[in-house]
Scaffold this motif. Structure first.
Motif, PDB file in Angstrom:
ATOM      1  N   GLN A 175       0.829  -1.204   0.000  1.00  0.00           N
ATOM      2  CA  GLN A 175       0.000   0.000   0.000  1.00  0.00           C
ATOM      3  C   GLN A 175       0.866   1.257   0.000  1.00  0.00           C
ATOM      4  O   GLN A 175       0.560   2.234  -0.698  1.00  0.00           O
ATOM      5  CB  GLN A 175      -0.931  -0.003   1.210  1.00  0.00           C
ATOM      6  N   CYS A 176       1.946   1.239   0.768  1.00  0.00           N
ATOM      7  CA  CYS A 176       2.860   2.382   0.787  1.00  0.00           C
ATOM      8  C   CYS A 176       3.532   2.563  -0.564  1.00  0.00           C
ATOM      9  O   CYS A 176       3.714   3.696  -1.032  1.00  0.00           O
ATOM     10  CB  CYS A 176       3.915   2.196   1.881  1.00  0.00           C
ATOM     11  N   ALA A 177       3.909   1.456  -1.201  1.00  0.00           N
ATOM     12  CA  ALA A 177       4.534   1.530  -2.518  1.00  0.00           C
ATOM     13  C   ALA A 177       3.576   2.139  -3.537  1.00  0.00           C
ATOM     14  O   ALA A 177       3.958   3.006  -4.339  1.00  0.00           O
ATOM     15  CB  ALA A 177       4.974   0.146  -2.968  1.00  0.00           C
ATOM     16  N   THR A 178       2.319   1.708  -3.499  1.00  0.00           N
ATOM     17  CA  THR A 178       1.314   2.253  -4.420  1.00  0.00           C
ATOM     18  C   THR A 178       1.121   3.751  -4.188  1.00  0.00           C
ATOM     19  O   THR A 178       1.038   4.531  -5.142  1.00  0.00           O
ATOM     20  CB  THR A 178      -0.023   1.515  -4.233  1.00  0.00           C
ATOM     21  N   ALA A 179       1.062   4.144  -2.922  1.00  0.00           N
ATOM     22  CA  ALA A 179       0.881   5.562  -2.593  1.00  0.00           C
ATOM     23  C   ALA A 179       2.100   6.377  -3.012  1.00  0.00           C
ATOM     24  O   ALA A 179       1.956   7.502  -3.510  1.00  0.00           O
ATOM     25  CB  ALA A 179       0.622   5.723  -1.095  1.00  0.00           C
ATOM     26  N   TYR A 180       3.301   5.825  -2.808  1.00  0.00           N
ATOM     27  CA  TYR A 180       4.528   6.538  -3.201  1.00  0.00           C
ATOM     28  C   TYR A 180       4.565   6.759  -4.705  1.00  0.00           C
ATOM     29  O   TYR A 180       4.861   7.862  -5.176  1.00  0.00           O
ATOM     30  CB  TYR A 180       5.754   5.741  -2.758  1.00  0.00           C
ATOM     31  N   ILE A 181       4.260   5.721  -5.471  1.00  0.00           N
ATOM     32  CA  ILE A 181       4.277   5.830  -6.937  1.00  0.00           C
ATOM     33  C   ILE A 181       3.249   6.855  -7.404  1.00  0.00           C
ATOM     34  O   ILE A 181       3.525   7.671  -8.281  1.00  0.00           O
ATOM     35  CB  ILE A 181       4.020   4.454  -7.572  1.00  0.00           C
ATOM     36  N   ALA A 182       2.062   6.811  -6.805  1.00  0.00           N
ATOM     37  CA  ALA A 182       1.013   7.774  -7.189  1.00  0.00           C
ATOM     38  C   ALA A 182       1.436   9.205  -6.882  1.00  0.00           C
ATOM     39  O   ALA A 182       1.172  10.126  -7.656  1.00  0.00           O
ATOM     40  CB  ALA A 182      -0.289   7.434  -6.467  1.00  0.00           C
ATOM     41  N   ALA A 183       2.128   9.395  -5.746  1.00  0.00           N
ATOM     42  CA  ALA A 183       2.537  10.745  -5.337  1.00  0.00           C
ATOM     43  C   ALA A 183       3.638  11.301  -6.234  1.00  0.00           C
ATOM     44  O   ALA A 183       3.719  12.513  -6.427  1.00  0.00           O
ATOM     45  CB  ALA A 183       3.009  10.730  -3.879  1.00  0.00           C
ATOM     46  N   HIS A 184       4.476  10.434  -6.781  1.00  0.00           N
ATOM     47  CA  HIS A 184       5.629  10.889  -7.567  1.00  0.00           C
ATOM     48  C   HIS A 184       5.448  10.715  -9.069  1.00  0.00           C
ATOM     49  O   HIS A 184       6.313  11.132  -9.842  1.00  0.00           O
ATOM     50  CB  HIS A 184       6.890  10.144  -7.128  1.00  0.00           C
ATOM     51  N   ARG A 185       4.357  10.101  -9.491  1.00  0.00           N
ATOM     52  CA  ARG A 185       4.154   9.822 -10.912  1.00  0.00           C
ATOM     53  C   ARG A 185       4.243  11.080 -11.779  1.00  0.00           C
ATOM     54  O   ARG A 185       4.837  11.074 -12.853  1.00  0.00           O
ATOM     55  CB  ARG A 185       2.797   9.144 -11.121  1.00  0.00           C
ATOM     56  N   ALA A 186       3.656  12.175 -11.290  1.00  0.00           N
ATOM     57  CA  ALA A 186       3.648  13.410 -12.080  1.00  0.00           C
ATOM     58  C   ALA A 186       5.053  13.965 -12.307  1.00  0.00           C
ATOM     59  O   ALA A 186       5.312  14.634 -13.304  1.00  0.00           O
ATOM     60  CB  ALA A 186       2.778  14.464 -11.402  1.00  0.00           C
ATOM     61  N   GLY A 187       5.965  13.676 -11.383  1.00  0.00           N
ATOM     62  CA  GLY A 187       7.317  14.195 -11.515  1.00  0.00           C
ATOM     63  C   GLY A 187       8.235  13.318 -12.335  1.00  0.00           C
ATOM     64  O   GLY A 187       9.352  13.739 -12.683  1.00  0.00           O
ATOM     65  N   TRP A 188       7.800  12.105 -12.651  1.00  0.00           N
ATOM     66  CA  TRP A 188       8.623  11.213 -13.467  1.00  0.00           C
ATOM     67  C   TRP A 188       8.411  11.505 -14.929  1.00  0.00           C
ATOM     68  O   TRP A 188       7.322  11.901 -15.355  1.00  0.00           O
ATOM     69  CB  TRP A 188       8.305   9.758 -13.154  1.00  0.00           C
TER      70      TRP A 188
END
Length: 421
Positions: free
Chosen positions: A110-123
């Motif tokens: 769940q933390c991994a999913t949240a981290y990816i969602a939070a940083h997706r726009a910056g990738w």
């Protein structure tokens, strides 16, 4: 309901006059009530007084809580009373704390999913986010993905990365870094505390060998710059979109993805300039590339051969932009199984260092490399376009220079000629 009930004890059963209650002593009672259909319901109660006011705390139904367990619960409640505490208040506080812990608890997945969602726009692209998700799903989820993130420790991290540290060192290094970032995110968000078990320096570096000692880093295979003119001539002779894309990549020293994703909206034919937007660049910064005569000629040929298909310049037969594999297969068909398209950037870098006097920063800017340190980056605010125009013109001239094919006289023929003379 009968008002005469039995009192439970270890030694005897005594009939007492308590309405609906079977007393066991010490404040423990079995309460009997009737449902609407007359079915009796039996549950345990602990009765006590606080400041002269009677209170009743439920301990659970008889079907779930046997007598021995009910007596233990009542004993705990009596200990609280002797300590001046209210058992009901204490239980409610404990339940509230447990609810808070459960609300704050998140699994590693769940933390991994949240981290990816939070940083997706910056990738820079969707592929990068997918790689993160794939790495976690492949190597972390089967081991500790479902566990609360607080429980991820050094042993679990090692269990994920150690098996591939030697066989897949690049993947293992990326995996360790991604686990570290996810755990740091969880700590900042309050889902875990303590040291990060995936930290490298001063931590895992004591448990695992350095990457450089495991396997030597493999760079992209490159063609020696002295062979570039003949190679470019051979590519130019081929009538295929992949050939034009490969030649364009060589002449501009651009990355493969930047060339294959190039669109007409990025091209200024009149200004002889190709501007790659920041979202398509590795460093996340806009990159301007000067275009020479042959590069312009390639673009004009693509207008003629692939008109109005889509905004991409280099498109295949199915109206989609070319893939990396199309260029790799072209190299193989040309007999170059030992080089990659990306390797031509190294060829350009070596040529510039050995055959020109252009400063290092000009060459690095041509390759869209980020300045080596913060001080250098602070002074180098522009992209040195004018100097790079001259550099790229010289590179194109070198790539396009005529290939001299020298005739070689066989030794035997030479000796026969001398003998006859």
């Amino acid at each position: 309901m009968a008002r005469t009930i039995n009192r439970l004890s270890h030694r005897k059963v005594e009939t007492i006059r308590v309405s609906g209650m079977y007393g066991d002593g010490g404040g423990l009672y079995l309460q009997v009530t009737n449902a609407s259909d007359g079915t009796p319901r039996k549950s345990w109660l602990f009765r006590y007084a606080v400041s002269g006011r009677e209170r009743q705390m439920g301990l659970g139904p008889l079907a779930d809580v046997p007598l021995a367990e009910a007596r233990d619960l009542a004993s705990i409640a009596r200990e609280m009373r002797r300590a001046g505490k209210d058992p009901i208040v204490e239980r409610e506080a404990a339940r509230a704390e447990a609810s808070l812990v459960a609300a704050k608890s998140m699994s590693f997945d769940q933390c991994a999913t949240a981290y990816i969602a939070a940083h997706r726009a910056g990738w820079r692209n969707v592929k990068h986010a997918n790689q993160w998700a794939t790495t976690v799903a492949t190597y972390c989820s089967p081991i500790f993905g479902k566990l609360p993130v607080q429980r991820v420790d050094v042993g679990l991290v090692m269990k994920a990365i150690e098996p591939i540290w030697s066989s897949k060192p690049e993947t293992a290094v990326r995996l360790r870094g991604r686990i570290e970032r996810i755990l740091d995110w969880a700590r900042v968000r309050g889902y875990r505390d303590g040291e990060n078990p995936a930290r490298w320096r001063g931590h895992l570096d004591h448990l695992l060998p350095a990457r450089g000692k495991v396997r030597r880093v493999k760079h992209h295979a490159a063609l020696p710059y002295v062979e570039i003119p003949a190679f470019v001539a051979a590519v130019k002779a081929r009538d295929a979109v992949a050939a034009r894309a490969l030649e364009f990549a060589v002449l501009t020293a651009a990355r493969t993805g930047e060339v294959l994703g190039a669109t007409w909206s990025e091209i200024d034919l009149g200004g002889r300039l190709w501007t790659v937007p920041a979202e398509r660049m590795k460093a996340g910064r806009e990159h301007r590339i000067p275009l020479g005569d042959r590069a312009i000629e390639i673009l004009r040929s693509m207008i003629v051969t692939k008109p109005n298909v889509n905004d991409h310049i280099f498109t295949g037969d199915r109206r989609a932009n070319l893939s990396n594999m199309s260029l790799l297969m072209l190299l193989r068909r040309m007999g170059h199984n030992d080089i990659t398209t990306h390797g031509f950037r190294s060829t350009f870098r070596t040529w510039a260092a050995e055959c020109t006097n252009f400063p290092r920063e000009v060459v690095e800017a041509a390759l869209a490399h980020v300045a080596g340190n913060k001080v250098e980056a602070a002074y180098q605010r522009g992209d040195i376009l004018e100097k790079r125009q001259s550099l790229m013109a010289q590179w194109e001239s070198y790539c396009s220079k005529p290939v001299v094919h020298r005739s070689v006289t066989p030794i035997s023929a030479g000796r026969a000629h001398s003998a006859s003379a």
